[in-house]
Design an enzyme around this catalytic site. Structure first.
Site, PDB file in Angstrom:
ATOM      1  N   ASP A 335       0.881  -1.174   0.000  1.00  0.00           N
ATOM      2  CA  ASP A 335       0.000   0.000   0.000  1.00  0.00           C
ATOM      3  C   ASP A 335       0.914   1.217   0.000  1.00  0.00           C
ATOM      4  OD1 ASP A 335      -1.746   2.102   0.595  1.00  0.00           O
ATOM      5  OD2 ASP A 335      -2.993   0.877   1.902  1.00  0.00           O
ATOM      6  N   GLU A 463     -11.225   0.407  -2.039  1.00  0.00           N
ATOM      7  CA  GLU A 463     -10.218  -0.475  -1.458  1.00  0.00           C
ATOM      8  C   GLU A 463     -10.798  -1.505  -0.490  1.00  0.00           C
ATOM      9  OE1 GLU A 463      -7.620   1.342   1.488  1.00  0.00           O
ATOM     10  OE2 GLU A 463      -8.537   3.291   1.098  1.00  0.00           O
ATOM     11  N   TYR A 467      -9.098 -10.144   5.577  1.00  0.00           N
ATOM     12  CA  TYR A 467      -7.916 -10.385   6.400  1.00  0.00           C
ATOM     13  C   TYR A 467      -8.203 -11.517   7.372  1.00  0.00           C
ATOM     14  CZ  TYR A 467      -7.594  -5.644   4.592  1.00  0.00           C
ATOM     15  OH  TYR A 467      -7.625  -4.547   3.759  1.00  0.00           O
TER      16      TYR A 467
END
Length: 521
Positions: A335, A463, A467
């Protein structure tokens, strides 16, 4: 006197404590006369106007029209100590940069003031109908016969380079300039509680704000009501200049394109450096350094601390320590964005397989994140509410997680505000405005930001991510340690949107082919 002993406090050129004067500079009249001699004459030609100048003038007119008859103060801010007498590299406050057109690091302590003018008068104003005269208070370079030239570590030419003259700053910005030494008197003039209304961007420069609070009767001895009134007035100014950036002008959009293009080249550099990262103990630092190398070559640097998160580190959303290994078979989440000298920045995330090929489990997660991103793209058009981008992406994620059996109920129950169970695996939102700040327009009102309607010229990110932490017992074992985010920079157009980062691959097949080409496989 040895090198570590303090100089006499009575000597202004060697005093310690103000961060300006080194302790061991010569100070005799003979030296001062000697160092002032035999320099080439300075160039007399003035610089061309900055490309940003006419756009900045329009922004000033728009802000001034919101506050007729009031003095508006926009400090650039000062240097911030990193340790002792060493400062961080200077970056001007975003409102100052946006309204002057100046970027990079040449104007610490400068202050832009919009001084109200009589209605209908154009004398000193910025065109027909202007409500204010812009004045830029700036510390110009000192001449070579001054002690500042050689002894001042904050402003001196031999320490920080040649500073512009007032005439040069005016040529660059088309703003009237005055010496910084005059600013405090100018700000305090007629600024009492019963005098001229004055507003300041409070968080830009504490010294300027404190001085103005005293002049406005809002200092320590003031009533709570007076202090609250002044603070509220200043907050309104900060909100207005933040909302001013919600829709980008032509110059800003071009800067965003350039920042994205430089960032794309940096991502290519990173892919080529992956074998080196694998071979290095702290391979994440290799990725960070390679990206930063091009960012400094082509711009001002990175727009924020780079996230170079390999393996399970990708599940830490703001992993900026970047001290871990990069292992074959893992994914690496990068990122990062290049910030130009104009201070406009890209903000891009790609999650890449270190070896160039996704495993089946990695592909499975990646394709859900891509589907969520595409769902947000599908609603990114004029007339849509900004928050609908998040709703579209989160809906896809909730449904896929429900299909995988990870939710305690249905996707619809999770999407209910009282549920949100899917957010265990994506706690962040999926979009934010982007521009001169990586999280731009942050002081805008809720109704202008999250509840705002998309308009052509808005630039923001899309975005989504998923996770699965390595110690998450709710996650399927084969997914643990996988963190994936895909982030693109998006411009709203008249009939839809444009993916500014489309030159970087997004699908699994595109990424694998792109990496194979860059790695020569």
């Amino acid at each position: 006197m040895d090198a570590d002993s303090p100089a006499p406090a009575s000597d202004p050129t060697t005093a310690l404590g103000d961060g300006k004067h080194p302790r061991d500079t010569p100070r005799s009249p003979a030296f001062r006369a000697f160092i002032a001699r035999d320099w080439q004459p300075r160039p007399t030609a003035l610089p061309d106007r900055l490309p940003s100048a006419p756009f900045a003038a329009d922004r000033r007119r728009r802000v001034g029209a919101m506050f007729p008859g009031e003095r508006l103060v926009f400090p650039a801010g000062g240097l911030t100590p990193r340790s002792n007498d060493t400062d961080y590299r200077f970056r001007p406050h975003s409102a100052f940069s946006h309204l002057t057109g100046l970027g990079t690091d040449q104007e610490p302590d400068a202050v832009l003031v919009l001084e109200p003018i009589e209605p209908g008068s154009s004398a000193g104003g910025e065109g027909g109908g202007a409500t204010h005269e812009a004045v830029l208070f700036f510390r110009p370079r000192a001449e070579r016969d001054t002690t500042e030239f050689y002894s001042d570590a904050r402003y001196g030419e031999l320490w920080v380079g040649v500073r512009p003259s007032l005439e040069e700053i005016t040529a660059l910005t088309e703003i009237s300039t005055r010496h910084l030494d005059e600013v405090l008197d100018a700000l305090a003039k007629d600024a009492g509680e019963d005098g001229l209304s004055v507003r300041v961007v409070r968080d830009a420069d504490a010294a300027i704000t404190t001085h103005l609070d005293g002049a406005r009767g809002a200092g320590h001895a003031a009533s709570d009501e007076r202090r609250e009134t002044v603070t509220s007035s200043d907050a309104e100014l900060a909100r207005v200049v933040s909302e001013l950036r919600l829709v980008k002008d032509v110059y800003e959009i071009e800067q965003m394109r350039e920042a994205v293009a430089a960032s794309a080249r940096s991502f290519e550099d990173v892919v080529r450096a992956l074998p080196q990262a694998v071979a290095t103990v702290r391979g994440e630092r290799v990725i960070e350094g390679v990206f930063a190398h091009r960012a400094r070559l082509e711009g001002n640097g990175t727009g924020y601390d780079t996230i170079a998160a390999s393996g399970p580190h990708a599940c830490t959303l703001h992993w900026i320590r970047n001290d871990g290994p990069v292992r074959e078979g893992d994914l690496v989440l990068i990122d990062a964005g290049v910030e130009l000298d104009s201070l406009y920045t890209a903000d891009v995330t790609r999650t890449l397989p270190v070896t160039g090929r996704f495993s089946e489990a990695q592909r499975r997660v990646y394709e859900v994140v891509l589907e969520a991103a595409d769902a947000a793209f599908a609603v990114a058009r004029p007339g849509t509410r900004f928050r609908d981008l998040n709703v579209a992406a989160q809906t896809v994620i909730a449904r896929r997680l429900a299909e995988w059996g990870l939710l305690p109920g249905t996707a619809e129950e999770s999407l209910d505000p009282e549920g949100q169970f899917h957010r265990r695996w994506i706690v962040h939102g999926v979009s934010h405005h982007l521009g001169i700040d990586v999280h731009d327009c942050a002081q805008a009102r809720q109704e202008m930001y999250m509840d705002g309607i998309l308009e052509p010229g808005m630039v923001f990110t899309i975005e989504p991510g998923l996770y699965f932490n390595a110690d998450d017992l709710m996650a399927p074992e084969e997914l643990r340690g996988i963190g994936i985010r895909i982030e693109d920079d998006v411009l709203v157009t008249a009939d839809g949107c444009e993916n500014l980062t489309a030159m970087l691959p997004r699908t699994v097949d595109e990424i694998e082919a792109w990496m194979a080409g860059l790695l020569g496989r």
